[in-house]
Design a protein around this motif. Structure first.
Motif, mmCIF file in Angstrom:
data_model
loop_
_atom_site.group_PDB
_atom_site.id
_atom_site.type_symbol
_atom_site.label_atom_id
_atom_site.label_comp_id
_atom_site.label_asym_id
_atom_site.label_seq_id
_atom_site.Cartn_x
_atom_site.Cartn_y
_atom_site.Cartn_z
ATOM 1 N N ALA A 65 48.061 13.147 1.196
ATOM 2 C CA ALA A 65 48.032 11.709 1.458
ATOM 3 C C ALA A 65 47.341 10.947 0.329
ATOM 4 C CB ALA A 65 47.332 11.439 2.783
ATOM 5 N N MET A 66 46.207 11.450 -0.130
ATOM 6 C CA MET A 66 45.435 10.746 -1.154
ATOM 7 C C MET A 66 46.225 10.625 -2.460
ATOM 8 S SD MET A 66 41.757 12.468 -0.207
ATOM 9 C CE MET A 66 40.842 11.913 -1.637
ATOM 10 N N LEU A 67 46.908 11.698 -2.842
ATOM 11 C CA LEU A 67 47.686 11.652 -4.084
ATOM 12 C C LEU A 67 48.931 10.782 -3.947
ATOM 13 C CD1 LEU A 67 47.333 15.338 -5.303
ATOM 14 C CD2 LEU A 67 46.306 13.309 -6.312
ATOM 15 N N ALA A 68 49.370 10.582 -2.702
ATOM 16 C CA ALA A 68 50.526 9.709 -2.458
ATOM 17 C C ALA A 68 50.106 8.265 -2.193
ATOM 18 C CB ALA A 68 51.330 10.242 -1.277
ATOM 19 N N GLY A 69 48.797 7.995 -2.237
ATOM 20 C CA GLY A 69 48.312 6.648 -2.004
ATOM 21 C C GLY A 69 48.386 6.214 -0.550
ATOM 22 N N LYS A 70 48.342 7.188 0.360
ATOM 23 C CA LYS A 70 48.424 6.896 1.793
ATOM 24 C C LYS A 70 47.070 7.128 2.461
ATOM 25 C CE LYS A 70 53.281 8.338 2.033
ATOM 26 N NZ LYS A 70 54.237 9.307 2.641
ATOM 27 N N PRO A 71 46.831 6.483 3.598
ATOM 28 C CA PRO A 71 45.562 6.714 4.303
ATOM 29 C C PRO A 71 45.502 8.109 4.901
ATOM 30 C CG PRO A 71 47.002 5.289 5.602
ATOM 31 C CD PRO A 71 47.668 5.470 4.261
ATOM 32 N N ILE A 72 44.298 8.630 5.038
ATOM 33 C CA ILE A 72 44.125 9.920 5.693
ATOM 34 C C ILE A 72 43.663 9.695 7.141
ATOM 35 C CG2 ILE A 72 43.576 11.065 3.515
ATOM 36 C CD1 ILE A 72 40.624 11.098 4.362
ATOM 37 N N ILE A 124 35.189 15.349 2.987
ATOM 38 C CA ILE A 124 36.119 14.375 2.402
ATOM 39 C C ILE A 124 35.554 13.815 1.101
ATOM 40 C CG2 ILE A 124 37.172 12.101 2.738
ATOM 41 C CD1 ILE A 124 37.378 12.820 5.737
ATOM 42 N N SER A 125 34.282 13.479 1.074
ATOM 43 C CA SER A 125 33.708 12.920 -0.148
ATOM 44 C C SER A 125 33.736 13.934 -1.293
ATOM 45 C CB SER A 125 32.269 12.435 0.108
ATOM 46 O OG SER A 125 31.414 13.514 0.438
ATOM 47 N N THR A 126 33.573 15.213 -0.969
ATOM 48 C CA THR A 126 33.663 16.255 -1.999
ATOM 49 C C THR A 126 35.091 16.356 -2.521
ATOM 50 O OG1 THR A 126 31.912 17.481 -0.871
ATOM 51 C CG2 THR A 126 33.191 18.678 -2.507
ATOM 52 N N LEU A 127 36.063 16.260 -1.635
ATOM 53 C CA LEU A 127 37.462 16.285 -2.054
ATOM 54 C C LEU A 127 37.783 15.058 -2.910
ATOM 55 C CD1 LEU A 127 40.169 17.774 -1.827
ATOM 56 C CD2 LEU A 127 40.615 16.500 0.287
ATOM 57 N N GLU A 128 37.251 13.895 -2.532
ATOM 58 C CA GLU A 128 37.445 12.672 -3.335
ATOM 59 C C GLU A 128 36.919 12.873 -4.746
ATOM 60 O OE1 GLU A 128 37.132 9.009 -0.117
ATOM 61 O OE2 GLU A 128 35.288 10.017 -0.747
ATOM 62 N N LYS A 129 35.774 13.504 -4.864
ATOM 63 C CA LYS A 129 35.171 13.737 -6.184
ATOM 64 C C LYS A 129 36.089 14.573 -7.067
ATOM 65 C CE LYS A 129 32.124 16.982 -7.179
ATOM 66 N NZ LYS A 129 30.905 17.825 -7.250
ATOM 67 N N HIS A 130 36.655 15.642 -6.502
ATOM 68 C CA HIS A 130 37.488 16.533 -7.320
ATOM 69 C C HIS A 130 38.863 15.942 -7.614
ATOM 70 C CE1 HIS A 130 34.828 19.979 -7.654
ATOM 71 N NE2 HIS A 130 34.476 19.803 -6.393
ATOM 72 N N LEU A 131 39.347 15.087 -6.737
ATOM 73 C CA LEU A 131 40.633 14.431 -6.990
ATOM 74 C C LEU A 131 40.473 13.173 -7.834
ATOM 75 C CD1 LEU A 131 42.319 14.745 -3.469
ATOM 76 C CD2 LEU A 131 43.099 15.824 -5.583
ATOM 77 N N GLY A 132 39.256 12.635 -7.882
ATOM 78 C CA GLY A 132 39.041 11.383 -8.592
ATOM 79 C C GLY A 132 39.673 10.206 -7.887
ATOM 80 N N ILE A 133 39.773 10.292 -6.565
ATOM 81 C CA ILE A 133 40.417 9.251 -5.757
ATOM 82 C C ILE A 133 39.539 8.966 -4.545
ATOM 83 C CG2 ILE A 133 42.448 8.651 -4.352
ATOM 84 C CD1 ILE A 133 44.030 10.663 -6.030
ATOM 85 N N GLU A 134 39.368 7.680 -4.232
ATOM 86 C CA GLU A 134 38.681 7.321 -2.995
ATOM 87 C C GLU A 134 39.717 7.176 -1.892
ATOM 88 O OE1 GLU A 134 35.696 3.919 -1.104
ATOM 89 O OE2 GLU A 134 36.065 4.002 -3.278
ATOM 90 N N ALA A 135 39.530 7.892 -0.812
ATOM 91 C CA ALA A 135 40.517 7.901 0.267
ATOM 92 C C ALA A 135 40.421 6.650 1.123
ATOM 93 C CB ALA A 135 40.320 9.132 1.142
ATOM 94 N N GLU A 136 41.581 6.152 1.524
ATOM 95 C CA GLU A 136 41.640 5.126 2.567
ATOM 96 C C GLU A 136 41.654 5.868 3.900
ATOM 97 O OE1 GLU A 136 44.719 1.771 4.364
ATOM 98 O OE2 GLU A 136 45.103 2.653 2.382
ATOM 99 N N LYS A 137 40.702 5.565 4.759
ATOM 100 C CA LYS A 137 40.499 6.361 5.977
ATOM 101 C C LYS A 137 40.953 5.611 7.226
ATOM 102 C CE LYS A 137 36.468 8.409 3.724
ATOM 103 N NZ LYS A 137 36.527 7.544 2.522
ATOM 104 N N GLU A 138 41.756 6.291 8.029
ATOM 105 C CA GLU A 138 42.161 5.773 9.335
ATOM 106 C C GLU A 138 41.356 6.525 10.385
ATOM 107 O OE1 GLU A 138 46.126 5.457 12.212
ATOM 108 O OE2 GLU A 138 46.289 6.323 10.202
#
Length: 332
Positions: free
Chosen positions: A199-206, A271-285
């Motif tokens: 979802a994060m790499l596709a620009g979609k909310p998780i 989730i924050s650890t995954l954001e760090k490694h992807l370099g993307i801040e997730a939009e959270k639902e």
């Protein structure tokens, strides 16, 4: 030594089979290659295993009683590591009979095969989900597990009971392993960390259930494999001093272990650890708890450490870093 690994095209089965073959052990891997998730991922795992000199793959369904009986009669396995199962807590709400066919009928095929061919040691996958409504933390293998909250969990509890009956009746040495939230490269696409990454790499909310307040004992795949290998080498012995208050052992050659990281993390930290490694801040639902889920898991592994000298230790920072590297490479 010849070892049967069921679910060899699956996440844990793939990593275990590869490790065994690299150690020079002959492995026969079976899998029915069902379409619960992307079959191509399973085929790509097999494409790595099949060139290995000591690996052979047989496509076979555990519920095929005649085929399974023939497999055991022909191959004469020394040990069996039974990892195949219909996985997924949420899927069990939609397709319950798949769990009966794979997890109950399939386990029966394994037990009968081991019994008649006199297998030296059966190691089988259980799950932390068997702890169900248990609120005592961390979970110990001597806790009561009579209140599962999903059919998947109930089927795993049933596997433990079936295995104990065969250990008692036929002297079949049997060890069950309760895995805690396994993650890592080549993982299952239905798992939360995989869905988050998609979802994060596709620009979609998780979708974040229980508003991110879930706690899980996330356990890296290499630690799970190491635990399996060490336990497989420790054949359980009957305990004549056993007392019924300790359900993880028995007067039969039977044992249950937890394999978890022994350091539960809140989902938000994961989730924050995954954001760090992807370099993307997730939009959270943010969503409420889903049916069949539990708010927290935590493994007490004292008996694992005592008996086989092993404690999982991979941090989620290292583990998720390895997963993200694999994901980007695989889906590039």
């Amino acid at each position: 030594m010849k070892i049967l690994v069921t679910g060899a095209a699956g996440f844990i089965g793939f990593h275990l089979s590869k490790r065994l073959c690299e150690s020079g052990i002959e492995v026969v891997g079976i899998d029915n290659l069902n379409n619960y998730y992307d079959v191509q991922l399973k085929l790509d795992r097999l494409a790595i295993l099949e060139p290995l000199e000591s690996f052979r793959f047989i496509k076979l369904d555990l519920a095929d009683r005649e085929g399974m009986a023939q497999l055991f009669e022909t191959e004469k396995f020394d040990r069996v590591i039974h990892l195949a199962a219909q996985a997924g807590v949420r899927h069990s709400l939609k397709a319950p009979f798949e769990y009966v066919d794979s997890n109950l009928t399939g386990m029966m095929s394994i037990l009968e095969g081991c019994r008649h061919s006199k297998v030296q040691h059966l190691v089988f996958a259980s799950s932390s989900s068997v702890y169900g409504m248990n609120e005592s933390m961390p979970f110990t293998t001597d806790d009561n597990v009579d209140h599962p909250v999903s059919l998947y969990a109930a089927s795993k509890k049933a596997n433990e009971l079936m295995a104990h009956s065969y250990a008692h009746l036929y002297g079949l040495p049997t060890t069950g392993l309760r895995f805690f939230t396994v993650y890592g490269p080549w993982g299952r696409p239905d798992m939360a960390y995989f869905l988050f990454t998609d979802a994060m790499l596709a620009g979609k909310p998780i979708k974040v259930f229980n508003h991110g307040k879930m706690r899980r004992d996330f356990t890296y795949i290499d630690d799970i494999v190491e635990g399996i290998l060490r336990v497989a080498d420790k054949v359980p012995q009957p305990n004549p001093d056993w007392a019924s208050a300790a359900p993880s052992a028995s007067k039969a050659p039977y044992k249950i272990y937890n394999i978890g990281n022994n350091e539960p993390e809140e989902l938000g930290v994961f989730i924050s650890t995954l954001e760090k490694h992807l370099g993307i801040e997730a939009e959270k639902e943010m969503l409420p708890m889903q049916a069949g889920d539990v708010p927290a898991t935590a493994a007490n592994i004292d008996d694992l450490v005592r008996d086989v000298g092993f404690s999982p230790s991979t941090t989620i920072d290292k583990g998720l870093g390895e997963f993200v590297k694999w994901y980007k490479s695989y889906y590039s």
